[in-house]
Structures are given as structure tokens and as C-alpha cells.
Design an enzyme around this catalytic site. Structure first.
Site, PDB file in Angstrom:
ATOM      1  N   PRO A 139       0.919  -1.209  -0.033  1.00 16.55           N
ATOM      2  CA  PRO A 139      -0.156  -0.082  -0.035  1.00 16.55           C
ATOM      3  C   PRO A 139       0.807   1.123  -0.248  1.00 16.55           C
ATOM      4  O   PRO A 139       0.772   1.986   0.759  1.00 16.55           O
ATOM      5  CB  PRO A 139      -0.772  -0.027   1.191  1.00 16.55           C
ATOM      6  CG  PRO A 139      -0.048  -0.818   2.235  1.00 16.55           C
ATOM      7  CD  PRO A 139       0.683  -1.948   1.379  1.00 16.55           C
ATOM      8  N   CYS A 140       1.444   1.800  -1.056  1.00 17.26           N
ATOM      9  CA  CYS A 140       2.161   2.704  -1.262  1.00 17.26           C
ATOM     10  C   CYS A 140       1.510   4.046  -1.088  1.00 17.26           C
ATOM     11  O   CYS A 140       1.770   4.927  -0.767  1.00 17.26           O
ATOM     12  CB  CYS A 140       3.065   2.897  -2.381  1.00 17.26           C
ATOM     13  SG  CYS A 140       2.216   2.336  -4.131  1.00 17.26           S
ATOM     14  N   HIS A 141       0.144   3.608  -1.750  1.00 17.63           N
ATOM     15  CA  HIS A 141      -1.038   5.170  -1.374  1.00 17.63           C
ATOM     16  C   HIS A 141      -1.162   5.558   0.107  1.00 17.63           C
ATOM     17  O   HIS A 141      -1.509   6.633   0.143  1.00 17.63           O
ATOM     18  CB  HIS A 141      -2.177   4.690  -2.004  1.00 17.63           C
ATOM     19  CG  HIS A 141      -3.021   3.491  -1.363  1.00 17.63           C
ATOM     20  ND1 HIS A 141      -2.588   2.003  -1.548  1.00 17.63           N
ATOM     21  CD2 HIS A 141      -3.829   3.451  -0.399  1.00 17.63           C
ATOM     22  CE1 HIS A 141      -3.433   1.547  -0.726  1.00 17.63           C
ATOM     23  NE2 HIS A 141      -4.272   2.219  -0.054  1.00 17.63           N
TER      24      HIS A 141
END
Length: 175
Positions: A139-141
Site C-alpha cells: 500500500p504505497c498509497h
């Protein structure tokens, strides 16, 4: 020791509320790549470099139910997905640490750098975050600017905003 590269990759064009997702898995169901159709040429080029001998076939992959569950509101649906991002040791450390950010929370790049024990490597962490080939599952967001603003996301800031709101996180858009 070099890990065996997959011989076949399955490309599943998965419909979502924010566009069609491209979910690429290997023969064992391991996620190898993820992106959105508007970034398909770059993703296919990346796959060609990382998996030059793999045959890419289109069809419904084994992770479709997990993606459907996530977009239906089950924000922990990706927690048990196996993935392989084919990155450097540093990148893999960053990506593994990203997986420890719970849905509904955000960290800054500085917090992420601190968590991996490299507090002065904020820019390097940002580059590793941005080169994550299995976004959403890793989950880089959930990483935002130090001032609380949304910062770059490979799928576009409109998707980052939607994903964070979907997960119940609070972050304000960059002015």
C-alpha cells in the site's frame, strides 16, 4: 541463489470503481505486477524486462475475489496475498514495511524512513515507494507528505484520494 522466474503470467483486467486494474500473477498465484489500464504500456515494458521469457496470457486470475472484496469494503482483503516485487534489497525492505501500515492510517515518507532504520534516507524511500510494482497490495498509497498533503501516486492522485477515503484515512489534497 537466484529464484526461478515464472514461465507464464496471467493478466487479469479487473473492473474497479476507479478504473480497470491490471493484476498480473504467476503460476502459483503470486502477484507479480499491478497497475491501471492507463499505465499499461509502462507495466508491460517493466514485465518484459523483469520476466523476459514469461508468456503473458489474459484471463481471470486467482486474485479477482480478493480485489472484489477490497473494493466492496473489506480493506484487509490483501493481507494474505503473496507477492514478489522483483526489486533490490532496499526496495524490498521499504515495500515490506509499507505492508505494516494499517488500512485507514497514513505515514509520511520520513516516518517510513525511520521505520526501516534509515531516517536520513527519505528521498531514497520515496523512490522505492514510487517504484513499487505491486501497488495497492503493497500500500504505497498510504504514504503522504510531511505536511499531511497527498503526494505522488503512480495511479494518479485522484485514485490515491479515493483509496484513502475508501479505507477511512484522513489526508488533505495538496494545494
Amino acid at each position: 541463489m537466484t529464484a526461478k522466474l515464472p514461465e507464464t503470467l496471467t493478466l487479469d483486467r479487473t473492473p474497479t470503481p476507479i478504473g480497470t486494474a491490471l493484476v498480473v500473477t504467476d503460476e502459483a498465484g503470486v502477484l507479480r505486477a499491478f497497475n491501471w489500464t492507463d499505465y499499461e504500456p509502462a507495466m508491460l515494458k517493466w514485465i518484459g524486462r523483469r520476466y523476459p521469457k514469461a508468456k503473458l496470457v489474459e484471463g481471470q486470475g486467482p486474485l479477482r475475489a480478493k480485489f472484489d472484496a477490497y473494493f466492496a469494503g473489506q480493506t484487509d482483503a490483501f493481507d494474505d496475498i503473496a507477492w514478489d516485487g522483483a526489486g533490490t534489497a532496499f526496495q524490498r525492505t521499504v515495500w515490506k514495511t509499507l505492508c505494516s501500515i494499517p488500512a485507514g492510517e497514513t505515514w509520511t515518507y520520513a516516518q517510513l524512513a525511520e521505520r526501516i532504520g534509515r531516517p536520513t534516507a527519505v528521498r531514497a524511500v520515496g523512490l522505492a515507494n514510487g517504484s513499487n510494482p505491486v501497488a495497492l497490495v503493497v500500500p504505497c498509497h498510504r504514504v503522504i507528505g510531511s505536511n499531511g498533503s497527498l503526494t505522488g501516486y503512480g495511479g494518479g492522485l485522484h485514485r490515491k484520494r479515493w483509496l484513502l477515503e475508501h479505507e477511512g484515512a484522513r489526508a488533505r489534497a495538496a494545494a
